[in-house]
Design an enzyme around this catalytic site. Structure first.
Site, mmCIF file in Angstrom:
data_model
loop_
_atom_site.group_PDB
_atom_site.id
_atom_site.type_symbol
_atom_site.label_atom_id
_atom_site.label_comp_id
_atom_site.label_asym_id
_atom_site.label_seq_id
_atom_site.Cartn_x
_atom_site.Cartn_y
_atom_site.Cartn_z
ATOM 1 N N LYS A 198 39.318 45.070 33.686
ATOM 2 C CA LYS A 198 39.902 46.381 33.923
ATOM 3 C C LYS A 198 41.305 45.894 34.241
ATOM 4 O O LYS A 198 41.611 45.112 34.899
ATOM 5 C CB LYS A 198 39.317 47.187 34.941
ATOM 6 C CG LYS A 198 39.047 46.853 36.476
ATOM 7 C CD LYS A 198 40.274 46.737 37.319
ATOM 8 C CE LYS A 198 39.897 46.127 38.728
ATOM 9 N NZ LYS A 198 41.088 46.112 39.621
ATOM 10 N N ASP A 252 34.217 48.469 42.341
ATOM 11 C CA ASP A 252 34.730 48.522 40.977
ATOM 12 C C ASP A 252 33.196 48.584 40.151
ATOM 13 O O ASP A 252 33.218 48.755 38.890
ATOM 14 C CB ASP A 252 35.335 47.432 40.668
ATOM 15 C CG ASP A 252 36.931 47.601 41.094
ATOM 16 O OD1 ASP A 252 37.166 48.666 41.581
ATOM 17 O OD2 ASP A 252 37.700 46.498 41.192
ATOM 18 N N SER A 303 32.855 42.313 39.523
ATOM 19 C CA SER A 303 32.185 43.710 39.539
ATOM 20 C C SER A 303 31.454 43.920 38.044
ATOM 21 O O SER A 303 30.596 44.683 37.986
ATOM 22 C CB SER A 303 33.322 44.813 39.519
ATOM 23 O OG SER A 303 33.725 44.161 41.037
ATOM 24 N N SER A 304 32.222 43.456 37.217
ATOM 25 C CA SER A 304 31.691 43.761 35.716
ATOM 26 C C SER A 304 30.401 42.984 35.394
ATOM 27 O O SER A 304 29.460 43.558 34.787
ATOM 28 C CB SER A 304 32.894 43.495 34.796
ATOM 29 O OG SER A 304 32.676 43.914 33.444
ATOM 30 N N PRO A 343 39.810 36.015 34.010
ATOM 31 C CA PRO A 343 40.318 35.113 35.274
ATOM 32 C C PRO A 343 39.665 35.692 36.466
ATOM 33 O O PRO A 343 39.686 36.858 36.754
ATOM 34 C CB PRO A 343 41.908 35.402 35.259
ATOM 35 C CG PRO A 343 42.317 35.632 33.775
ATOM 36 C CD PRO A 343 40.880 36.461 33.086
ATOM 37 N N GLY A 352 36.555 41.008 37.268
ATOM 38 C CA GLY A 352 35.590 40.195 36.540
ATOM 39 C C GLY A 352 34.041 40.148 37.111
ATOM 40 O O GLY A 352 32.901 40.407 36.507
ATOM 41 N N ALA A 363 39.195 36.373 40.733
ATOM 42 C CA ALA A 363 40.100 36.823 41.857
ATOM 43 C C ALA A 363 41.716 37.018 41.501
ATOM 44 O O ALA A 363 42.627 36.665 41.736
ATOM 45 C CB ALA A 363 40.182 35.841 42.928
ATOM 46 N N ALA A 364 41.575 38.184 40.414
ATOM 47 C CA ALA A 364 42.864 38.237 39.709
ATOM 48 C C ALA A 364 43.266 39.662 39.786
ATOM 49 O O ALA A 364 44.114 39.986 39.138
ATOM 50 C CB ALA A 364 42.809 37.726 38.044
ATOM 51 N N GLY A 365 42.238 40.515 40.391
ATOM 52 C CA GLY A 365 42.532 41.901 40.415
ATOM 53 C C GLY A 365 42.097 42.704 38.978
ATOM 54 O O GLY A 365 42.181 43.777 38.440
#
Ligand code: ATP
Length: 314
Positions: free
Chosen positions: A25, A157, A124-125, A115, A122, A117-119
């Site tokens: 996201k 998220d 959470s998905s 990636p 990932g 810890a990128a915001g």
């Protein structure tokens, strides 16, 4: 509590596998409204699923009538993520079993592409993908609203990835309202080689008693989204206030993206940032520019839904 004999009687070999793809996201808007007494922050955000996918295969090897599940997790692909019980896939499987009274032996195979810890959401998905798979494999038949509710304790998220598409998130981000879908847009997503921890970024906000007002009126935002990114967009990311001054590489990146497109910002708490372009813009030169500088770079479209079964998986 059943006896050991009854427990054995209730065991059932299953051996069915579901394969899902778990999208990333970006945040088209992120305002932090206030700090809560429990340490979390109330936010107002607009989330957009995008077409970078982790792959999650979940096999229900054997079903038990109760007790703790046995969870095996294999991780491959790019990025350094926890392999055991700290992985959000593992936590999602245990949470699902505890909350629904299901149990069994589960084998989870996670391939990371998003990636870490990128915001980009990932982990959470991936968690949402495991919940969705378990719901199907155990035959629990929770509807999406029930799955979103079940997802919230795993992370702010996670409910969004059950729903996907374009959505407004309020509260800590888990109270979702679907918004008109973006369709004719491409996102240039770029990430310098650094990891930012969401908790640390929020910790550095030091809001104290500051209370920001909600700014995203759905009646206003909805029509803008149908033309996104063709019209001016009022969205911004409040977390840039702490991330950009403390991370010069990200500051340079966001400034460069803003030279390239009017809509450009940090995603979530970073370190990834994005710029939004019309679907027919040729981005090959800018992609080469970032790739040559050694940054992660992808051009992806919006994804209209959330986690979903791979075609042919049933
Ligand atoms: P958030 O904003 O939710 O913290 P993010 O998008 O910035 O997430 P993620 O890639 O989800 O970052 O990773 C957040 C943290 O979760 C990392 O420190 C990572 O070690 C841990 N983690 C646990 N399981 C996973 C997973 N399956 N994929 C990615 N990270 C995971």
């Amino acid at each position: 509590m059943g006896s050991a004999g009854e427990f054995e009687k209730g065991r059932r070999a299953v051996g069915r596998t579901l394969r899902l793809r778990a999208p990333a996201k970006v945040n088209l808007h992120l305002e932090v409204l206030r700090q809560r007494h429990d340490g979390y922050h109330d936010i107002e955000t607009i989330l957009q699923a995008v077409r970078i996918f982790d792959r999650v295969a979940v096999t229900l090897v054997e079903q038990y009538p109760g007790g703790e599940p046995r969870i095996e997790l294999a991780v491959s692909g790019s990025g350094d993520v926890p392999k055991g019980a700290a992985n959000l896939c593992w936590q999602a499987a245990r949470h699902f079993c505890r909350e629904t009274g299901s149990s069994g032996r589960l084998a989870i195979d996670l391939t990371k592409n998003i990636p870490v810890a990128a915001g980009l959401g990932g982990g959470s998905s991936d968690a949402a993908a495991v919940l969705k798979a378990c719901n199907d494999l155990f035959g629990t038949k929770l509807d999406d609203a029930e799955l979103e509710h079940l997802a919230a304790p795993l992370g702010a998220d996670v409910p969004f990835f059950v729903r996907g598409g374009t959505a407004m998130g309020r509260g800590i981000g888990t109270e979702l309202t679907s918004l008109p879908r973006i369709s004719r847009c491409q996102f240039l997503i770029v990430k310098p080689a650094m990891h930012l921890k969401t908790q640390d970024v929020y910790g550095d906000l030091k809001m104290g008693l500051t209370v920001n007002s909600a700014k995203a009126n759905i009646g206003v935002v909805g029509p803008l989204l149908t033309r996104f990114p063709q019209r001016s967009w009022p969205g911004f990311n409040r977390l840039e206030e702490v991330v950009l001054p403390s991370q010069p590489a990200i500051q340079r990146l966001v400034h460069r993206l803003r030279e390239l497109a009017p809509i450009a910002m940090l995603s979530g708490s970073g370190a990834a940032a994005y710029a939004a372009f019309a679907v027919d813009d040729d981005l090959s030169e800018v992609v080469a520019e970032f790739a040559e500088a050694g940054l992660y770079v992808e051009v992806v479209g919006p994804h209209p839904s959330g986690v979903e079964l791979e075609v042919g998986s049933s």
